[in-house]
Write a protein that holds these residues in place. Sequence first.
Motif, PDB file in Angstrom:
ATOM      1  N   LYS A  72     -15.501  39.228  82.873  1.00 37.74           N
ATOM      2  CA  LYS A  72     -16.756  38.848  83.548  1.00 37.74           C
ATOM      3  C   LYS A  72     -17.159  37.415  83.211  1.00 37.74           C
ATOM      4  O   LYS A  72     -16.871  36.914  82.128  1.00 37.74           O
ATOM      5  CB  LYS A  72     -17.886  39.795  83.107  1.00 37.74           C
ATOM      6  N   ASP A  73     -17.834  36.779  84.165  1.00 37.54           N
ATOM      7  CA  ASP A  73     -18.453  35.485  83.898  1.00 37.54           C
ATOM      8  C   ASP A  73     -19.768  35.393  84.653  1.00 37.54           C
ATOM      9  O   ASP A  73     -20.053  36.203  85.548  1.00 37.54           O
ATOM     10  CB  ASP A  73     -17.526  34.314  84.250  1.00 37.54           C
ATOM     11  N   SER A  74     -20.589  34.422  84.259  1.00 35.34           N
ATOM     12  CA  SER A  74     -21.876  34.182  84.915  1.00 35.34           C
ATOM     13  C   SER A  74     -21.959  32.701  85.263  1.00 35.34           C
ATOM     14  O   SER A  74     -22.265  31.873  84.408  1.00 35.34           O
ATOM     15  CB  SER A  74     -23.038  34.584  83.997  1.00 35.34           C
ATOM     16  N   PRO A  75     -21.680  32.332  86.531  1.00 38.55           N
ATOM     17  CA  PRO A  75     -21.671  30.918  86.914  1.00 38.55           C
ATOM     18  C   PRO A  75     -23.045  30.260  86.891  1.00 38.55           C
ATOM     19  O   PRO A  75     -23.148  29.039  86.762  1.00 38.55           O
ATOM     20  CB  PRO A  75     -21.131  30.932  88.351  1.00 38.55           C
TER      21      PRO A  75
ATOM     22  N   PRO B  79     -28.429  37.714  67.823  1.00 40.97           N
ATOM     23  CA  PRO B  79     -27.728  37.046  68.928  1.00 40.97           C
ATOM     24  C   PRO B  79     -27.754  35.532  68.783  1.00 40.97           C
ATOM     25  O   PRO B  79     -28.729  34.961  68.301  1.00 40.97           O
ATOM     26  CB  PRO B  79     -28.526  37.499  70.159  1.00 40.97           C
ATOM     27  N   GLU B  80     -26.676  34.923  69.192  1.00 41.81           N
ATOM     28  CA  GLU B  80     -26.571  33.465  69.203  1.00 41.81           C
ATOM     29  C   GLU B  80     -26.060  33.027  70.569  1.00 41.81           C
ATOM     30  O   GLU B  80     -25.285  33.741  71.203  1.00 41.81           O
ATOM     31  CB  GLU B  80     -25.602  32.986  68.113  1.00 41.81           C
ATOM     32  N   PRO B  81     -26.500  31.853  71.044  1.00 36.19           N
ATOM     33  CA  PRO B  81     -25.990  31.359  72.337  1.00 36.19           C
ATOM     34  C   PRO B  81     -24.466  31.227  72.308  1.00 36.19           C
ATOM     35  O   PRO B  81     -23.885  30.784  71.323  1.00 36.19           O
ATOM     36  CB  PRO B  81     -26.662  29.990  72.477  1.00 36.19           C
ATOM     37  N   ARG B  82     -23.842  31.654  73.393  1.00 37.63           N
ATOM     38  CA  ARG B  82     -22.397  31.550  73.539  1.00 37.63           C
ATOM     39  C   ARG B  82     -22.070  31.372  75.021  1.00 37.63           C
ATOM     40  O   ARG B  82     -22.921  31.593  75.877  1.00 37.63           O
ATOM     41  CB  ARG B  82     -21.685  32.778  72.955  1.00 37.63           C
ATOM     42  N   PRO B  83     -20.850  30.977  75.363  1.00 39.08           N
ATOM     43  CA  PRO B  83     -20.512  30.756  76.774  1.00 39.08           C
ATOM     44  C   PRO B  83     -20.710  32.015  77.618  1.00 39.08           C
ATOM     45  O   PRO B  83     -20.645  33.146  77.099  1.00 39.08           O
ATOM     46  CB  PRO B  83     -19.037  30.349  76.710  1.00 39.08           C
ATOM     47  N   PRO B  84     -20.939  31.842  78.931  1.00 44.42           N
ATOM     48  CA  PRO B  84     -21.246  32.980  79.805  1.00 44.42           C
ATOM     49  C   PRO B  84     -20.003  33.749  80.235  1.00 44.42           C
ATOM     50  O   PRO B  84     -19.684  33.831  81.429  1.00 44.42           O
ATOM     51  CB  PRO B  84     -21.934  32.319  80.999  1.00 44.42           C
TER      52      PRO B  84
END
Length: 285
Positions: free
Chosen positions: A248-251, A170-175
């Motif tokens: 989906k998103d995570s604010p 896994p790598e960090p990416r936008p939510p």
Amino acid sequence: MLEVTRKLVDLLDLSPIGDDHFQGDSEDLGFPSVFGGQVLGQALMAASRTVEGRLPHSLHAYFLRPGNHSMPIDYEVQRVRDGGSFSVRRVIARQNGKEILTGSMSFQVAEDGFEHQLDMPSAPDPEGLKSEQEYGEQLAPHVPEHLRDTLTRDRPIEIRPVDPVNPLKPEPRPPYKQSWFRTQGHLPDDPVLHRCLLTYASDFAFLGTSLNPHGVTFMDKKLQVASLDHSIWFHREFRMDEWLLYDKDSPSASGGRGFNRGNFFNQQGKLVASTTQEALIRHRS
């Protein structure tokens, strides 16, 4: 209807065990406890059994304890109010006499009114995407043996993720996340069943949206995750045996909790349902 889908429909077909009391079986999906979507879908079905001539338009529930997938679940429905247009039900799910979920559901008579919606976001067509099961079969040789059955099991809900995260790297990416959903095989023309199935499916691939920016997945042994609450609003008619885009998103994530939002669109671009969920996402040292 395929056999794997029929089993899910049967799982949602609760048995009456008294006045406004129902019982549902549990399924083992390879998770440590009962899948939250199962309890949500069965709770909505229990409430729907006590309402006539009105369809559910919203659900708000709290997960109180992890459920045991080797035991049935009892559902108590409380008739809060039946008004001229709306009916409200409270549902309590129990195992061993202890509450594992409590929720409220509202039902409404059909009526016309103002109409508007957000535009459907762009997304690749589902026909060109691989399913989660296909990805699972590719990952299976590279994960511990006890996880392989979970990754490769037959699924009544076919999920085709857009740009999925590699759980091994896994790598960090936008939510943000997108997935296409539909049941395997044709379903009866029962709008309550379609709503309960969407409720069941809405818990898949939702919590992980808030993990995207942090480069972690469920494969991380130090990660403790659990759904805390879940809400759904049904806006328009839909079928679960036709493709729906779950956008989906995570604010926000803070205080050990991740907040997630979702919208379901059909292939014609109609917004049919919306969801929210807050989840425990705790990384232990």
